[in-house]
Design an enzyme around this catalytic site. Structure first.
Site, PDB file in Angstrom:
ATOM      1  N   ASN A  10       0.877  -1.174   0.000  1.00  0.00           N
ATOM      2  CA  ASN A  10       0.000   0.000   0.000  1.00  0.00           C
ATOM      3  C   ASN A  10       0.914   1.223   0.000  1.00  0.00           C
ATOM      4  O   ASN A  10       1.531   1.531   1.019  1.00  0.00           O
ATOM      5  CB  ASN A  10      -0.902  -0.030   1.243  1.00  0.00           C
ATOM      6  CG  ASN A  10      -1.744   1.228   1.370  1.00  0.00           C
ATOM      7  OD1 ASN A  10      -1.780   2.066   0.462  1.00  0.00           O
ATOM      8  ND2 ASN A  10      -2.434   1.359   2.495  1.00  0.00           N
ATOM      9  N   TRP A  11       0.994   1.865  -1.140  1.00  0.00           N
ATOM     10  CA  TRP A  11       1.919   3.003  -1.265  1.00  0.00           C
ATOM     11  C   TRP A  11       1.369   4.281  -0.641  1.00  0.00           C
ATOM     12  O   TRP A  11       2.060   5.298  -0.603  1.00  0.00           O
ATOM     13  CB  TRP A  11       2.280   3.217  -2.754  1.00  0.00           C
ATOM     14  CG  TRP A  11       3.472   2.408  -3.163  1.00  0.00           C
ATOM     15  CD1 TRP A  11       3.840   1.195  -2.657  1.00  0.00           C
ATOM     16  CD2 TRP A  11       4.462   2.758  -4.138  1.00  0.00           C
ATOM     17  NE1 TRP A  11       4.999   0.764  -3.254  1.00  0.00           N
ATOM     18  CE2 TRP A  11       5.403   1.705  -4.167  1.00  0.00           C
ATOM     19  CE3 TRP A  11       4.638   3.832  -4.992  1.00  0.00           C
ATOM     20  CZ2 TRP A  11       6.507   1.716  -5.016  1.00  0.00           C
ATOM     21  CZ3 TRP A  11       5.733   3.846  -5.838  1.00  0.00           C
ATOM     22  CH2 TRP A  11       6.667   2.793  -5.843  1.00  0.00           C
ATOM     23  N   LYS A  12       0.104   4.240  -0.190  1.00  0.00           N
ATOM     24  CA  LYS A  12      -0.510   5.428   0.438  1.00  0.00           C
ATOM     25  C   LYS A  12      -0.252   6.660  -0.454  1.00  0.00           C
ATOM     26  O   LYS A  12      -0.304   6.532  -1.666  1.00  0.00           O
ATOM     27  CB  LYS A  12       0.013   5.578   1.871  1.00  0.00           C
ATOM     28  CG  LYS A  12      -0.179   4.273   2.672  1.00  0.00           C
ATOM     29  CD  LYS A  12       0.060   4.394   4.133  1.00  0.00           C
ATOM     30  CE  LYS A  12      -0.191   3.052   4.800  1.00  0.00           C
ATOM     31  NZ  LYS A  12      -0.044   3.074   6.247  1.00  0.00           N
ATOM     32  N   HIS A  93      -9.485   1.227   4.710  1.00  0.00           N
ATOM     33  CA  HIS A  93      -8.232   1.390   5.459  1.00  0.00           C
ATOM     34  C   HIS A  93      -8.479   2.301   6.665  1.00  0.00           C
ATOM     35  O   HIS A  93      -9.240   3.264   6.576  1.00  0.00           O
ATOM     36  CB  HIS A  93      -7.145   1.978   4.547  1.00  0.00           C
ATOM     37  CG  HIS A  93      -5.794   1.882   5.169  1.00  0.00           C
ATOM     38  ND1 HIS A  93      -5.372   2.762   6.147  1.00  0.00           N
ATOM     39  CD2 HIS A  93      -4.782   0.994   4.997  1.00  0.00           C
ATOM     40  CE1 HIS A  93      -4.145   2.412   6.536  1.00  0.00           C
ATOM     41  NE2 HIS A  93      -3.764   1.341   5.854  1.00  0.00           N
ATOM     42  N   GLU A  95      -6.795   4.582   7.923  1.00  0.00           N
ATOM     43  CA  GLU A  95      -6.496   6.008   7.715  1.00  0.00           C
ATOM     44  C   GLU A  95      -7.696   6.718   7.084  1.00  0.00           C
ATOM     45  O   GLU A  95      -7.904   7.911   7.308  1.00  0.00           O
ATOM     46  CB  GLU A  95      -5.222   6.149   6.859  1.00  0.00           C
ATOM     47  CG  GLU A  95      -3.986   5.821   7.693  1.00  0.00           C
ATOM     48  CD  GLU A  95      -2.793   5.323   6.896  1.00  0.00           C
ATOM     49  OE1 GLU A  95      -2.763   5.462   5.664  1.00  0.00           O
ATOM     50  OE2 GLU A  95      -1.875   4.765   7.536  1.00  0.00           O
ATOM     51  N   GLU A 164      -5.437  -5.045  10.333  1.00  0.00           N
ATOM     52  CA  GLU A 164      -4.394  -4.045  10.552  1.00  0.00           C
ATOM     53  C   GLU A 164      -4.671  -3.311  11.865  1.00  0.00           C
ATOM     54  O   GLU A 164      -5.470  -2.342  11.891  1.00  0.00           O
ATOM     55  CB  GLU A 164      -4.384  -3.021   9.412  1.00  0.00           C
ATOM     56  CG  GLU A 164      -4.095  -3.608   8.054  1.00  0.00           C
ATOM     57  CD  GLU A 164      -3.467  -2.578   7.123  1.00  0.00           C
ATOM     58  OE1 GLU A 164      -2.379  -2.845   6.628  1.00  0.00           O
ATOM     59  OE2 GLU A 164      -4.061  -1.502   6.916  1.00  0.00           O
ATOM     60  N   GLY A 170       2.739   1.838  10.910  1.00  0.00           N
ATOM     61  CA  GLY A 170       3.779   2.870  10.844  1.00  0.00           C
ATOM     62  C   GLY A 170       4.475   3.145  12.163  1.00  0.00           C
ATOM     63  O   GLY A 170       5.172   4.145  12.303  1.00  0.00           O
ATOM     64  N   SER A 209       3.412  -2.562  10.261  1.00  0.00           N
ATOM     65  CA  SER A 209       4.850  -2.690  10.545  1.00  0.00           C
ATOM     66  C   SER A 209       5.446  -4.030  10.120  1.00  0.00           C
ATOM     67  O   SER A 209       6.340  -4.558  10.789  1.00  0.00           O
ATOM     68  CB  SER A 209       5.140  -2.412  12.029  1.00  0.00           C
ATOM     69  OG  SER A 209       4.816  -1.058  12.334  1.00  0.00           O
ATOM     70  N   GLY A 230       2.881  -1.310   4.226  1.00  0.00           N
ATOM     71  CA  GLY A 230       2.953   0.118   3.916  1.00  0.00           C
ATOM     72  C   GLY A 230       4.378   0.534   3.606  1.00  0.00           C
ATOM     73  O   GLY A 230       4.896   0.307   2.518  1.00  0.00           O
ATOM     74  N   GLY A 231       5.039   1.137   4.585  1.00  0.00           N
ATOM     75  CA  GLY A 231       6.361   1.729   4.383  1.00  0.00           C
ATOM     76  C   GLY A 231       7.363   0.811   3.704  1.00  0.00           C
ATOM     77  O   GLY A 231       8.126   1.255   2.834  1.00  0.00           O
TER      78      GLY A 231
HETATM   79  P1  13P Z   1       3.093   0.061   7.627  1.00  0.00           P
HETATM   80  O1  13P Z   1       3.555  -1.231   6.989  1.00  0.00           O
HETATM   81  O2  13P Z   1       3.872   1.260   7.173  1.00  0.00           O
HETATM   82  O3  13P Z   1       3.000  -0.074   9.122  1.00  0.00           O
HETATM   83  O4  13P Z   1       1.600   0.333   7.105  1.00  0.00           O
HETATM   84  C1  13P Z   1       0.672  -0.697   7.162  1.00  0.00           C
HETATM   85  C2  13P Z   1      -0.516  -0.297   6.400  1.00  0.00           C
HETATM   86  O5  13P Z   1      -1.247   0.618   6.785  1.00  0.00           O
HETATM   87  C3  13P Z   1      -0.786  -0.990   5.142  1.00  0.00           C
HETATM   88  O6  13P Z   1      -2.050  -0.694   4.656  1.00  0.00           O
END
Ligand code: 13P
Length: 249
Positions: A10-12, A93, A95, A164, A170, A209, A230-231
């Site tokens: 997920n590149w956000k 998600h 967020e 999640e 994150g 994470s 994510g990251g």
């Molecule tokens: P991280 O892997 O950066 O913790 O993010 C997880 C996430 O929100 C994937 O959708």
């Protein structure tokens, strides 16, 4: 039989034209792991360029509107995602549930719109730290599923759930494998209750994470059928070791 593992990035809100080379590096390296499904969910505006850059590789969106079309300024429909070349989309998600105040019923409508258009869906659920500390993590996640699972009994593969925990996103914090196992077993039971055998075959991803250093341990947990990353999905050098761990699981 356990489903094939899916490792989705997920590149956000990351990714411009200059990053297409990184997407190409990931798609190229993913070819070495034919037993793992690999996908990248990129910003909507990058989807078409990404699919042209890596034909055959699964590119997805990060959100979709529930309506087919209409007066929804700034929104993207399922047909638009598909038209741009997306094969899947994330919905719900945390967020977005938080910043855009998306409700369970909205998430459900989004999942239904995407599935009926032919997109695969990764539907996210997860509890806050406060809820976990109150001992209500499982009941909260199951209630989210009750409210947001699509009616349509998608037979199996098109719908995946991503667990999640909000506090793990994150932050570098990860639940224990026992906590992940307990939650994934509860989600599996809910999916089977809702969809019968189809629910037994749906993939349940863990997200929050996930890194090269913890991926193998997480993938070894029962009912962990992949990861939403994510990251660590932004660079092939961070992401591919996670795919490799899924291949070895
Ligand atoms: P991280 O892997 O950066 O913790 O993010 C997880 C996430 O929100 C994937 O959708």
């Amino acid at each position: 039989m356990a489903p094939r593992k899916l490792v989705a990035g997920n590149w956000k809100m990351h990714g411009v034209s200059a990053d297409l080379a990184e997407i190409a590096a990931i798609a190229d390296a993913a070819g070495q792991y034919p037993r793992v499904d690999v996908a990248l969910c990129v910003p909507a505006i990058l989807i078409e360029r990404a699919t042209r850059a890596v034909p055959g590789f699964a590119i997805g969106g990060q959100d979709v509107h529930h309506a087919e079309k209409g007066a929804h300024t700034g929104c993207t429909s399922a047909e638009m995602l598909l038209d741009a070349g997306a094969r899947l989309t994330i919905v719900g998600h945390s967020e977005r549930r938080d910043a855009q105040r998306e409700s369970d019923s909205e998430v459900k409508a989004k999942a239904e719109a995407a599935l009926s258009c032919g997109l695969d869906v990764i539907l996210c659920v997860g509890e806050t730290l406060e809820v976990r500390e109150q001992g209500a993590a499982i009941s909260t996640v199951l209630a989210q599923l009750d409210g947001s699972l699509p009616e349509r009994s998608a037979s199996d593969a098109p719908l995946a759930i991503a667990y999640e925990p909000v506090w793990a996103i994150g932050t570098g914090k990860v639940p224990t494998t026992a906590e992940i196992a307990e939650m994934h077993a509860a989600i599996r039971a809910k999916l089977v209750e809702r969809y019968g055998d189809g629910g037994g075959a749906m993939r349940i991803l863990y997200g929050g994470s996930v890194k090269a250093s913890n991926a193998a341990e997480i993938f070894a947990v029962d009912d962990v059928d992949g990861a939403l990353v994510g990251g660590a999905s932004l660079k092939a050098s961070d992401f591919m070791p996670i795919v490799e761990a899924a291949d070895g699981a």
